[in-house]
Design a protein around this motif. Structure first.
Motif, PDB file in Angstrom:
ATOM      1  N   SER A 169      14.122  62.782  45.573  1.00 49.16           N
ATOM      2  CA  SER A 169      15.269  62.083  44.999  1.00 49.16           C
ATOM      3  C   SER A 169      15.105  60.579  45.155  1.00 49.16           C
ATOM      4  O   SER A 169      14.415  60.096  46.059  1.00 49.16           O
ATOM      5  N   VAL A 170      15.757  59.849  44.256  1.00 52.37           N
ATOM      6  CA  VAL A 170      15.816  58.389  44.303  1.00 52.37           C
ATOM      7  C   VAL A 170      17.261  57.981  44.106  1.00 52.37           C
ATOM      8  O   VAL A 170      17.928  58.476  43.188  1.00 52.37           O
ATOM      9  N   GLN A 171      17.755  57.119  44.954  1.00 48.95           N
ATOM     10  CA  GLN A 171      19.118  56.633  44.794  1.00 48.95           C
ATOM     11  C   GLN A 171      19.221  55.219  45.338  1.00 48.95           C
ATOM     12  O   GLN A 171      18.314  54.727  46.018  1.00 48.95           O
ATOM     13  N   SER A 172      20.294  54.561  45.000  1.00 43.41           N
ATOM     14  CA  SER A 172      20.533  53.233  45.566  1.00 43.41           C
ATOM     15  C   SER A 172      21.337  53.390  46.853  1.00 43.41           C
ATOM     16  O   SER A 172      21.886  54.455  47.132  1.00 43.41           O
ATOM     17  N   ASP A 173      21.399  52.323  47.622  1.00 43.45           N
ATOM     18  CA  ASP A 173      22.092  52.371  48.915  1.00 43.45           C
ATOM     19  C   ASP A 173      23.594  52.252  48.673  1.00 43.45           C
ATOM     20  O   ASP A 173      24.183  51.178  48.818  1.00 43.45           O
ATOM     21  N   ASN A 174      24.205  53.367  48.296  1.00 40.03           N
ATOM     22  CA  ASN A 174      25.621  53.362  47.929  1.00 40.03           C
ATOM     23  C   ASN A 174      26.530  52.974  49.094  1.00 40.03           C
ATOM     24  O   ASN A 174      27.543  52.303  48.897  1.00 40.03           O
ATOM     25  N   TRP A 175      26.177  53.407  50.306  1.00 41.93           N
ATOM     26  CA  TRP A 175      27.007  53.083  51.457  1.00 41.93           C
ATOM     27  C   TRP A 175      27.055  51.568  51.676  1.00 41.93           C
ATOM     28  O   TRP A 175      28.130  50.983  51.829  1.00 41.93           O
ATOM     29  N   SER A 176      25.900  50.926  51.682  1.00 43.36           N
ATOM     30  CA  SER A 176      25.869  49.474  51.875  1.00 43.36           C
ATOM     31  C   SER A 176      26.546  48.759  50.717  1.00 43.36           C
ATOM     32  O   SER A 176      27.188  47.714  50.907  1.00 43.36           O
ATOM     33  N   PRO A 328       9.819  62.048  50.146  1.00 39.86           N
ATOM     34  CA  PRO A 328      10.657  62.747  49.159  1.00 39.86           C
ATOM     35  C   PRO A 328      11.997  62.078  48.883  1.00 39.86           C
ATOM     36  O   PRO A 328      12.659  62.411  47.900  1.00 39.86           O
ATOM     37  N   ARG A 329      12.412  61.150  49.727  1.00 38.18           N
ATOM     38  CA  ARG A 329      13.717  60.525  49.518  1.00 38.18           C
ATOM     39  C   ARG A 329      13.583  59.009  49.546  1.00 38.18           C
ATOM     40  O   ARG A 329      13.243  58.428  50.574  1.00 38.18           O
ATOM     41  N   ALA A 330      13.836  58.386  48.396  1.00 44.29           N
ATOM     42  CA  ALA A 330      13.748  56.927  48.291  1.00 44.29           C
ATOM     43  C   ALA A 330      15.148  56.350  48.108  1.00 44.29           C
ATOM     44  O   ALA A 330      15.908  56.822  47.256  1.00 44.29           O
ATOM     45  N   ILE A 331      15.478  55.354  48.916  1.00 41.66           N
ATOM     46  CA  ILE A 331      16.779  54.677  48.812  1.00 41.66           C
ATOM     47  C   ILE A 331      16.514  53.196  48.583  1.00 41.66           C
ATOM     48  O   ILE A 331      15.926  52.522  49.427  1.00 41.66           O
ATOM     49  N   LEU A 332      16.937  52.681  47.433  1.00 43.88           N
ATOM     50  CA  LEU A 332      16.667  51.296  47.056  1.00 43.88           C
ATOM     51  C   LEU A 332      17.891  50.421  47.326  1.00 43.88           C
ATOM     52  O   LEU A 332      19.027  50.871  47.156  1.00 43.88           O
ATOM     53  N   PRO A 333      17.662  49.171  47.726  1.00 43.16           N
ATOM     54  CA  PRO A 333      18.794  48.280  48.038  1.00 43.16           C
ATOM     55  C   PRO A 333      19.534  47.811  46.794  1.00 43.16           C
ATOM     56  O   PRO A 333      18.957  47.677  45.716  1.00 43.16           O
ATOM     57  N   ASN A 334      20.836  47.577  46.965  1.00 37.08           N
ATOM     58  CA  ASN A 334      21.672  46.995  45.922  1.00 37.08           C
ATOM     59  C   ASN A 334      21.815  45.497  46.143  1.00 37.08           C
ATOM     60  O   ASN A 334      21.387  44.962  47.171  1.00 37.08           O
ATOM     61  N   THR A 335      22.454  44.831  45.190  1.00 43.11           N
ATOM     62  CA  THR A 335      22.682  43.387  45.281  1.00 43.11           C
ATOM     63  C   THR A 335      24.123  43.072  44.889  1.00 43.11           C
ATOM     64  O   THR A 335      24.622  43.605  43.891  1.00 43.11           O
ATOM     65  N   LEU A 336      24.782  42.237  45.670  1.00 43.67           N
ATOM     66  CA  LEU A 336      26.127  41.782  45.324  1.00 43.67           C
ATOM     67  C   LEU A 336      26.021  40.633  44.332  1.00 43.67           C
ATOM     68  O   LEU A 336      25.374  39.621  44.602  1.00 43.67           O
ATOM     69  N   VAL A 337      26.647  40.786  43.176  1.00 42.16           N
ATOM     70  CA  VAL A 337      26.649  39.747  42.144  1.00 42.16           C
ATOM     71  C   VAL A 337      28.052  39.143  42.077  1.00 42.16           C
ATOM     72  O   VAL A 337      29.003  39.795  41.657  1.00 42.16           O
ATOM     73  N   VAL A 338      28.180  37.901  42.535  1.00 44.64           N
ATOM     74  CA  VAL A 338      29.486  37.241  42.571  1.00 44.64           C
ATOM     75  C   VAL A 338      29.703  36.485  41.267  1.00 44.64           C
ATOM     76  O   VAL A 338      28.959  35.572  40.936  1.00 44.64           O
TER      77      VAL A 338
END
Length: 386
Positions: A169-176, A328-338
């Motif tokens: 699976s691949v997902q973004s870091d939803n918690w962060s 098997p599990r990739a979690i990619l960082p998100n970015t805050l866009v102000v």
């Protein structure tokens, strides 16, 4: 393929021979013709019969034999709806990796996720692709098992459920993302922060809501259940639940909408009630779809790296095919866009430099934004998905 009489799985195993159609038919208690239909993706097989055949295929390791044949030079990509604004981002990421290797993409629209385990899956298994990328779907054990039995690597991108052991699976870091969207509003001085979440039981919804609660907790603020609404990732639910929140006696001064579609609904509700964004209500979304920068005002949101997520999924398939070790599990960082939809609450605007309210309020426009990578080093400076 052998089309002779039934052979027991025991005798096949003892002789060291590869399992045959007859072995599968014998173990499943069906005819060889029925096994052939299942393998070739024919639809005229009862569900329970198909399940017995699949279990026999899996138990005997039928597709582990080299004589089964090579895979076709394509990768399957399945989405629920092609008209979603992030579809092009996902296609760009997968196509970039695939085209560099001379591989074609086959795109399928799956309106009902339950169809993944029926007609669509039968057709995919019959085509024998290099792999499959499934977007926003539920990684059921049956779905994963059937891909595994054919040795077809499958990667679930932003899965709605928890992938079973061994599923990629691949997902973004939803918690962060939820944490830093809420923290941004707290830094501006908001204390009553409402939120509208996604569907119950969906992984990204749970993680974003938990990040929201964690940000409140670390700031010493109570998570008030009256300020939390749960819906679908839709404009209609964003408007509906924003109306409820904004009609409270002590309404929130900010709303974290856990998708940009929900945020659009919040905008509609605020306009209907005559509430100005961001002067009277700050709004943060999640996804950073293409239209977010062109909303009025431009939406502060969490940017999901959708292109990178799809590219990673395609690479995981090809690495697996080449025998490389794959996490098997990739979690990619998100970015805050102000952008322009967040501001200190009304009772604090007078205490803050007006230019800080919108980041650079004198330079309004859809192209102006500031991105913050999420992480502990994020500066505490006031004015970030159906």
């Amino acid at each position: 393929m052998m089309l002779g009489g039934a052979v027991s799985s025991k005798s096949s195993s003892q002789s060291g021979k590869n399992p045959t159609l007859a072995d599968v038919a014998s173990l499943a208690g069906v005819s060889i013709a029925t096994v052939s239909k299942v393998i070739n993706g024919k639809s005229d097989v009862a569900a329970k019969t198909r399940e017995r055949v699949e279990e026999a295929i899996d138990q005997l390791g039928y597709f582990k034999s080299d004589r089964i044949g090579t895979s076709s030079n394509l990768i399957e990509l399945a989405l629920q709806h092609l008209d979603n604004p992030w579809t092009l981002n996902l296609l760009d990421g997968a196509a970039e990796v695939a085209s560099s290797r001379g591989i074609r993409l086959v795109l399928s629209e799956i309106g009902d996720p339950r169809l993944l385990s029926t007609t669509w899956l039968d057709e995919v298994l019959a085509r024998r692709p290099l792999g499959a990328i499934l977007i926003f779907s539920n990684p059921s054990a049956d779905l994963s098992r059937r891909f595994a039995s054919r040795r077809i690597p499958a990667v679930f991108v932003d899965p709605w459920g928890n992938p079973v052991l061994g599923t990629m699976s691949v997902q973004s870091d939803n918690w962060s993302g939820g944490l830093f969207a809420t923290r941004h509003l707290i830094e501006l001085g908001h204390q009553r922060i409402g939120t509208i979440t996604g569907p119950d039981g969906v992984m990204c919804s749970i993680a974003r809501l938990d990040g929201y609660r964690t940000a409140l907790h670390e700031a010493g603020l109570e998570s008030d259940p009256r300020l939390i609404r749960q819906g679908q990732f839709s404009v209609a639910d964003g408007e509906r639940f924003a109306m409820e929140l904004l009609n409270l006696d002590n309404r929130p001064t900010a709303i974290f909408a856990q998708s940009d579609f929900l945020a659009m609904g919040v905008y509609k509700a605020a306009k209907h009630l005559g509430i100005s964004i961001p002067d009277e209500l700050s709004v943060v979304g999640f996804d950073d779809i293409q239209t977010a920068a062109f909303m009025g005002p431009a939406l502060t949101t969490i940017h999901q790296p959708l292109t990178e997520m799809a590219a990673r999924a395609a690479k995981m398939i090809l690495d697996t095919r080449s025998g490389k070790a794959v996490d098997p599990r990739a979690i990619l960082p998100n970015t805050l866009v102000v952008r322009e939809s967040t501001c200190p609450p009304p009772n604090r605007i007078a205490q803050v430099n007006p230019a800080a309210c919108l980041g650079l309020s004198s330079q309004k426009g859809p192209g102006r934004s500031r991105r913050r990578p999420h992480g502990p080093e994020e500066p505490d400076t006031p004015c970030h998905q159906v």
